[in-house]
Design an enzyme around this catalytic site. Structure first.
Site, PDB file in Angstrom:
ATOM      1  N   ILE A 178     -12.134  -9.842   6.812  1.00 14.37           N
ATOM      2  CA  ILE A 178     -14.293 -10.227   6.795  1.00 14.37           C
ATOM      3  C   ILE A 178     -13.808 -11.218   4.874  1.00 14.37           C
ATOM      4  CG2 ILE A 178     -16.157  -9.513   5.921  1.00 14.37           C
ATOM      5  CD1 ILE A 178     -15.034  -9.071   8.526  1.00 14.37           C
ATOM      6  N   GLU A 188       0.850  -1.457   0.288  1.00 10.48           N
ATOM      7  CA  GLU A 188       0.411   0.611   0.313  1.00 10.48           C
ATOM      8  C   GLU A 188       0.884   1.331   0.006  1.00 10.48           C
ATOM      9  OE1 GLU A 188      -3.436  -1.973   2.432  1.00 10.48           O
ATOM     10  OE2 GLU A 188      -2.037  -1.647   3.115  1.00 10.48           O
ATOM     11  N   GLY A 215     -12.502  -4.033   1.948  1.00  8.27           N
ATOM     12  CA  GLY A 215     -13.358  -4.995   1.287  1.00  8.27           C
ATOM     13  C   GLY A 215     -14.474  -4.321   0.867  1.00  8.27           C
ATOM     14  N   ASP A 228     -11.209  -6.455  -2.432  1.00  7.26           N
ATOM     15  CA  ASP A 228     -12.488  -7.566  -2.309  1.00  7.26           C
ATOM     16  C   ASP A 228     -13.349  -7.784  -2.128  1.00  7.26           C
ATOM     17  OD1 ASP A 228     -10.543  -7.351   0.179  1.00  7.26           O
ATOM     18  OD2 ASP A 228     -12.699  -7.764   0.530  1.00  7.26           O
TER      19      ASP A 228
END
Ligand code: ADE
Length: 237
Positions: free
Chosen positions: A162, A11, A77, A206
């Site tokens: 998650i 990142e 996410g 995602d």
């Protein structure tokens, strides 16, 4: 000076490549890089994954470098079904979805013995990030490149990756969050109690369901390249 905190090397990688006059220092095993992006003074660090590392890094950055503001940059996410991979979420506020003292009668996410539940981001920094995205989109339009879609809303952080529909529905049901990740709300809490303005910008890697593990691995680098480009425009503005 702007502080930038990312959880993972991938990142920060492209942001580090933009920095000139780099000097680094290690505090509690976290490397802080000071330098410039254009004329903008920057201090940045990879804090590691999860709320504890995120909080440690933020507190040390504030005490050692006194940044004027802190931006948490990275991937997330998607919880909102309208969000697609590489879309950007600018947090309006952040909650800790795994903070749970409901057994003692508190609302989910409320930190006991405080009135803290959701930590609001600095509107001016978020607007400047949006302006940087708009400027980048104008350039992309000229190049006939895909435009970046942005959404503002709540981000939920917790020490969990998650990857199940049920987990996702639980967080959306409790907090109406649009995206999930593992550090933002901890960085927000530390900035909040230190009165340091902050914002959180995350690109979707995602959809936080059964496909998350594969998508995260495949798209975290592409999503991180998008946020790095925004940071370049933000610093050059
Ligand atoms: N960061 C990126 N994707 C995530 C997910 N599905 N859960 C938690 N943090 C994430």
């Amino acid at each position: 000076m702007i502080g930038i905190i990312c959880a993972m090397d991938v990142e920060l990688e492209k942001i580090l490549e933009m920095m000139d006059q780099k000097q680094s220092e290690i505090v509690s095993d976290i490397v802080y890089h000071q330098g410039k992006i254009g004329d903008q003074d920057v201090v940045c660090a990879v804090c590691g994954v999860g709320k504890v590392f995120a909080a440690m890094c933020t507190q040390a950055m504030i005490m050692k470098y006194q940044p004027d503001c802190i931006i948490n940059v990275g991937v997330a996410g998607a919880l909102d079904p309208q969000l697609a991979i590489t879309d950007i979420v600018l947090a309006d506020d952040l909650v800790q979805h795994d903070m749970d003292v409901t057994a003692l009668g508190l609302p989910r996410g409320m930190i006991m013995n405080t009135n803290y539940l959701a930590f609001p981001t600095d509107r001016d920094i978020s607007n400047r990030l949006q302006a940087a995205i708009d400027a980048l989109n104008a350039k992309r339009e000229q190049r006939e490149d895909n435009l970046i879609t942005t959404k503002r809303g709540r981000i939920a952080s917790g020490d969990q990756f998650i990857s199940e529909k049920a987990q996702k529905e639980d967080i959306v049901g409790a907090f109406e969050a649009v995206a999930c990740e593992m550090e933002g709300a901890a960085i927000a809490q530390v900035c909040y109690v230190n009165h340091v303005p902050y914002s959180v910008m995350r690109a979707i890697s995602d959809t936080a369901d059964e496909t998350a593990q594969m998508d995260f691995t495949e798209f975290m680098s592409i999503a991180s390249a998008v946020t790095a480009e925004v940071i370049r425009y933000f610093c050059m503005a």
